[in-house]
Design a protein around this motif. Structure first.
Motif, PDB file in Angstrom:
ATOM      1  N   ARG A 161       0.849  -1.398   0.115  1.00  0.00           N
ATOM      2  CA  ARG A 161      -0.021   0.117   0.065  1.00  0.00           C
ATOM      3  C   ARG A 161       0.761   1.324  -0.131  1.00  0.00           C
ATOM      4  NH1 ARG A 161      -4.793   1.295   4.362  1.00  0.00           N
ATOM      5  NH2 ARG A 161      -5.494   3.250   3.386  1.00  0.00           N
ATOM      6  N   ASN A 162       0.660   1.928  -0.964  1.00  0.00           N
ATOM      7  CA  ASN A 162       1.343   3.338  -1.152  1.00  0.00           C
ATOM      8  C   ASN A 162       2.826   3.120  -1.317  1.00  0.00           C
ATOM      9  OD1 ASN A 162      -0.901   4.637  -0.639  1.00  0.00           O
ATOM     10  ND2 ASN A 162      -0.644   5.009   1.557  1.00  0.00           N
ATOM     11  N   VAL A 163       3.375   2.066  -1.908  1.00  0.00           N
ATOM     12  CA  VAL A 163       4.924   1.706  -2.111  1.00  0.00           C
ATOM     13  C   VAL A 163       5.097   1.033  -3.152  1.00  0.00           C
ATOM     14  CG1 VAL A 163       6.901   0.877  -1.400  1.00  0.00           C
ATOM     15  CG2 VAL A 163       5.482   1.830   0.385  1.00  0.00           C
ATOM     16  N   ASN A 164       5.682   1.720  -4.257  1.00  0.00           N
ATOM     17  CA  ASN A 164       5.905   1.008  -5.568  1.00  0.00           C
ATOM     18  C   ASN A 164       7.298   0.866  -6.092  1.00  0.00           C
ATOM     19  OD1 ASN A 164       2.645   0.979  -6.425  1.00  0.00           O
ATOM     20  ND2 ASN A 164       3.293   3.262  -5.850  1.00  0.00           N
ATOM     21  N   GLY A 165       7.707  -0.107  -6.759  1.00  0.00           N
ATOM     22  CA  GLY A 165       9.013  -0.076  -7.359  1.00  0.00           C
ATOM     23  C   GLY A 165       8.982   0.326  -8.784  1.00  0.00           C
ATOM     24  N   ILE A 166      10.131   0.626  -9.027  1.00  0.00           N
ATOM     25  CA  ILE A 166      10.393   1.201 -10.500  1.00  0.00           C
ATOM     26  C   ILE A 166      11.829   0.913 -11.257  1.00  0.00           C
ATOM     27  CG2 ILE A 166      10.264   3.179 -12.080  1.00  0.00           C
ATOM     28  CD1 ILE A 166       8.898   4.702 -10.058  1.00  0.00           C
ATOM     29  N   PHE A 167      11.612   0.103 -12.276  1.00  0.00           N
ATOM     30  CA  PHE A 167      12.917   0.047 -12.854  1.00  0.00           C
ATOM     31  C   PHE A 167      13.207   0.956 -13.960  1.00  0.00           C
ATOM     32  CE2 PHE A 167      12.150  -4.546 -11.493  1.00  0.00           C
ATOM     33  CZ  PHE A 167      13.289  -4.769 -10.929  1.00  0.00           C
ATOM     34  N   LYS A 168      14.276   1.540 -14.295  1.00  0.00           N
ATOM     35  CA  LYS A 168      14.387   2.723 -14.970  1.00  0.00           C
ATOM     36  C   LYS A 168      15.761   2.853 -15.761  1.00  0.00           C
ATOM     37  CE  LYS A 168      13.909   6.614 -12.316  1.00  0.00           C
ATOM     38  NZ  LYS A 168      14.340   7.749 -11.512  1.00  0.00           N
ATOM     39  N   LEU A 169      15.447   3.398 -17.135  1.00  0.00           N
ATOM     40  CA  LEU A 169      16.154   3.654 -18.028  1.00  0.00           C
ATOM     41  C   LEU A 169      16.041   5.018 -18.740  1.00  0.00           C
ATOM     42  CD1 LEU A 169      18.505   2.575 -20.483  1.00  0.00           C
ATOM     43  CD2 LEU A 169      16.349   1.867 -21.481  1.00  0.00           C
ATOM     44  N   ASN A 170      17.063   5.802 -18.475  1.00  0.00           N
ATOM     45  CA  ASN A 170      17.168   6.977 -18.869  1.00  0.00           C
ATOM     46  C   ASN A 170      18.587   7.471 -19.864  1.00  0.00           C
ATOM     47  OD1 ASN A 170      15.647   7.246 -15.892  1.00  0.00           O
ATOM     48  ND2 ASN A 170      15.189   9.011 -17.203  1.00  0.00           N
ATOM     49  N   PHE A 171      18.146   8.179 -20.555  1.00  0.00           N
ATOM     50  CA  PHE A 171      19.129   8.998 -21.479  1.00  0.00           C
ATOM     51  C   PHE A 171      19.016  10.485 -21.208  1.00  0.00           C
ATOM     52  CE2 PHE A 171      17.403   5.350 -23.503  1.00  0.00           C
ATOM     53  CZ  PHE A 171      18.529   4.518 -24.045  1.00  0.00           C
ATOM     54  N   LEU A 172      20.413  10.911 -20.536  1.00  0.00           N
ATOM     55  CA  LEU A 172      20.436  12.208 -20.367  1.00  0.00           C
ATOM     56  C   LEU A 172      21.454  12.826 -21.513  1.00  0.00           C
ATOM     57  CD1 LEU A 172      20.496  14.939 -18.635  1.00  0.00           C
ATOM     58  CD2 LEU A 172      22.155  13.852 -17.097  1.00  0.00           C
ATOM     59  N   THR A 173      21.249  13.583 -22.185  1.00  0.00           N
ATOM     60  CA  THR A 173      21.903  14.147 -23.344  1.00  0.00           C
ATOM     61  C   THR A 173      22.072  15.534 -23.430  1.00  0.00           C
ATOM     62  OG1 THR A 173      22.419  14.081 -25.704  1.00  0.00           O
ATOM     63  CG2 THR A 173      20.119  14.188 -25.092  1.00  0.00           C
ATOM     64  N   ALA A 174      23.322  16.020 -23.791  1.00  0.00           N
ATOM     65  CA  ALA A 174      23.379  17.572 -23.908  1.00  0.00           C
ATOM     66  C   ALA A 174      24.386  17.821 -25.232  1.00  0.00           C
ATOM     67  CB  ALA A 174      24.550  18.179 -22.929  1.00  0.00           C
ATOM     68  N   ASP A 175      23.886  16.791 -26.255  1.00  0.00           N
ATOM     69  CA  ASP A 175      24.369  16.939 -27.603  1.00  0.00           C
ATOM     70  C   ASP A 175      23.488  17.771 -28.331  1.00  0.00           C
ATOM     71  OD1 ASP A 175      25.485  16.368 -29.894  1.00  0.00           O
ATOM     72  OD2 ASP A 175      24.607  14.154 -30.320  1.00  0.00           O
ATOM     73  N   TRP A 176      23.887  19.224 -28.234  1.00  0.00           N
ATOM     74  CA  TRP A 176      22.973  20.280 -28.848  1.00  0.00           C
ATOM     75  C   TRP A 176      23.806  21.120 -29.322  1.00  0.00           C
ATOM     76  CZ3 TRP A 176      18.325  18.972 -29.788  1.00  0.00           C
ATOM     77  CH2 TRP A 176      17.450  17.786 -28.985  1.00  0.00           C
ATOM     78  N   GLY A 177      23.733  21.955 -30.644  1.00  0.00           N
ATOM     79  CA  GLY A 177      24.479  22.991 -31.069  1.00  0.00           C
ATOM     80  C   GLY A 177      24.423  24.186 -30.068  1.00  0.00           C
ATOM     81  N   VAL A 178      23.660  24.352 -29.418  1.00  0.00           N
ATOM     82  CA  VAL A 178      23.771  25.383 -28.472  1.00  0.00           C
ATOM     83  C   VAL A 178      24.873  25.340 -27.636  1.00  0.00           C
ATOM     84  CG1 VAL A 178      21.196  26.033 -28.779  1.00  0.00           C
ATOM     85  CG2 VAL A 178      22.041  24.698 -26.707  1.00  0.00           C
ATOM     86  N   ASN A 179      25.551  24.203 -27.307  1.00  0.00           N
ATOM     87  CA  ASN A 179      26.387  24.055 -26.334  1.00  0.00           C
ATOM     88  C   ASN A 179      27.715  24.137 -26.873  1.00  0.00           C
ATOM     89  OD1 ASN A 179      24.669  23.605 -23.909  1.00  0.00           O
ATOM     90  ND2 ASN A 179      24.364  21.407 -24.657  1.00  0.00           N
ATOM     91  N   PRO A 180      28.612  24.965 -26.403  1.00  0.00           N
ATOM     92  CA  PRO A 180      30.127  25.393 -27.085  1.00  0.00           C
ATOM     93  C   PRO A 180      30.776  23.839 -26.766  1.00  0.00           C
ATOM     94  CG  PRO A 180      29.680  26.276 -25.069  1.00  0.00           C
ATOM     95  CD  PRO A 180      28.502  25.903 -25.476  1.00  0.00           C
ATOM     96  N   ASN A 181      31.709  23.624 -27.807  1.00  0.00           N
ATOM     97  CA  ASN A 181      32.792  22.450 -27.386  1.00  0.00           C
ATOM     98  C   ASN A 181      33.299  22.943 -25.923  1.00  0.00           C
ATOM     99  OD1 ASN A 181      32.094  21.477 -29.838  1.00  0.00           O
ATOM    100  ND2 ASN A 181      34.115  22.238 -30.741  1.00  0.00           N
ATOM    101  N   GLY A 182      33.908  21.747 -25.343  1.00  0.00           N
ATOM    102  CA  GLY A 182      34.354  22.156 -24.068  1.00  0.00           C
ATOM    103  C   GLY A 182      35.907  22.491 -24.137  1.00  0.00           C
ATOM    104  N   ARG A 183      36.236  23.272 -23.268  1.00  0.00           N
ATOM    105  CA  ARG A 183      37.792  23.906 -23.496  1.00  0.00           C
ATOM    106  C   ARG A 183      38.365  23.800 -21.829  1.00  0.00           C
ATOM    107  NH1 ARG A 183      38.690  26.493 -28.159  1.00  0.00           N
ATOM    108  NH2 ARG A 183      40.591  27.683 -27.116  1.00  0.00           N
ATOM    109  N   LEU A 184      39.499  23.308 -21.964  1.00  0.00           N
ATOM    110  CA  LEU A 184      40.204  23.236 -20.658  1.00  0.00           C
ATOM    111  C   LEU A 184      40.544  24.537 -20.214  1.00  0.00           C
ATOM    112  CD1 LEU A 184      42.232  19.914 -21.037  1.00  0.00           C
ATOM    113  CD2 LEU A 184      40.374  20.203 -19.536  1.00  0.00           C
TER     114      LEU A 184
END
Length: 217
Positions: A161-184
């Motif tokens: 009661r009121n407790v559930n389990g979740i199996f999760k698969l997520n794709f977190l992406t910042a692959d967008w042209g608005v983001n500049p290339n990373g520079r050290l």
């Protein structure tokens, strides 16, 4: 005497059955709100430049996650989510914080005791990494904020009661042209030393696998 005892036993069994039936009737996936707490593994996929002297260590790390969902219907919910990913190799350390509003579309089955969902969450990702040149004590600390989107798939099932389990698969992406290339670091704009100082392209993706508990009704 025996008849009285039998009545008491029968009444007790009736109350137990009634209670179990009531609990079972109320055991279902959340239809009003849900608080989700979980963890898992985060697998980074970062497209770096070959000219970097720093180790390219796309190594898995641990994942901590939290969500708050408000259901408009049993199939549609909105809320907020937060993910924290950390991995390390020796002195090299990576930290990722992601926070975003979220929309969840869920399909229920088995009397709403089970369900599958799709979620989308556009938000802000703070990426921080401390890197050392291989075989050297000298390193760089890189930190930058990115616009990112999280796409999620999940399987929910009722545990009690009121407790559930979740199996999760997520794709977190910042692959967008608005983001500049990373520079050290940024070289002097008035001086060109002929070297490419970019460390990695704007392709930053994490595949996150995990399990979570959802508390709600």
């Amino acid at each position: 005497m025996k008849l009285t005892k039998m009545k008491k036993v029968a009444l007790l069994l009736l109350l137990i059955i009634s209670g179990l039936t009531s609990i079972n009737a109320q055991s279902h996936l959340p239809e009003k709100y849900g608080i989700v707490l979980g963890g898992g593994i985060g697998i980074p996929i970062i497209d770096s430049y070959d000219n970097s002297e720093y180790e390219n260590w796309n190594r898995p790390g641990y994942l901590l996650s939290a969500e708050a969902r408000l259901h408009f219907t049993e199939n549609v919910a909105c809320g907020f989510k937060y993910d924290y990913i950390r991995s390390n190799k020796g002195d090299n350390k990576m930290h990722v914080n992601f926070i975003a509003p979220e929309i969840v579309l869920r399909y229920n089955f088995d009397d709403s005791k089970k369900g599958v969902y799709f979620s989308i969450a556009p938000g802000y990702m703070d990426y921080e990494q401390k890197l050392y040149i291989s075989g050297s004590r000298y390193g760089q600390n890189y930190q930058k904020g990115y616009f990112a989107i999280d796409f999620g798939l999940g399987y929910e099932f009722n545990m009690s009661r009121n407790v559930n389990g979740i199996f999760k698969l997520n794709f977190l992406t910042a692959d967008w042209g608005v983001n500049p290339n990373g520079r050290l670091f940024n070289p002097d704009p008035d001086y060109d030393d002929g070297e490419n100082h970019n460390w990695f392209k704007n392709d930053i993706t994490f595949i996150n696998l995990g399990f979570a508990l959802q508390f709600g009704k």
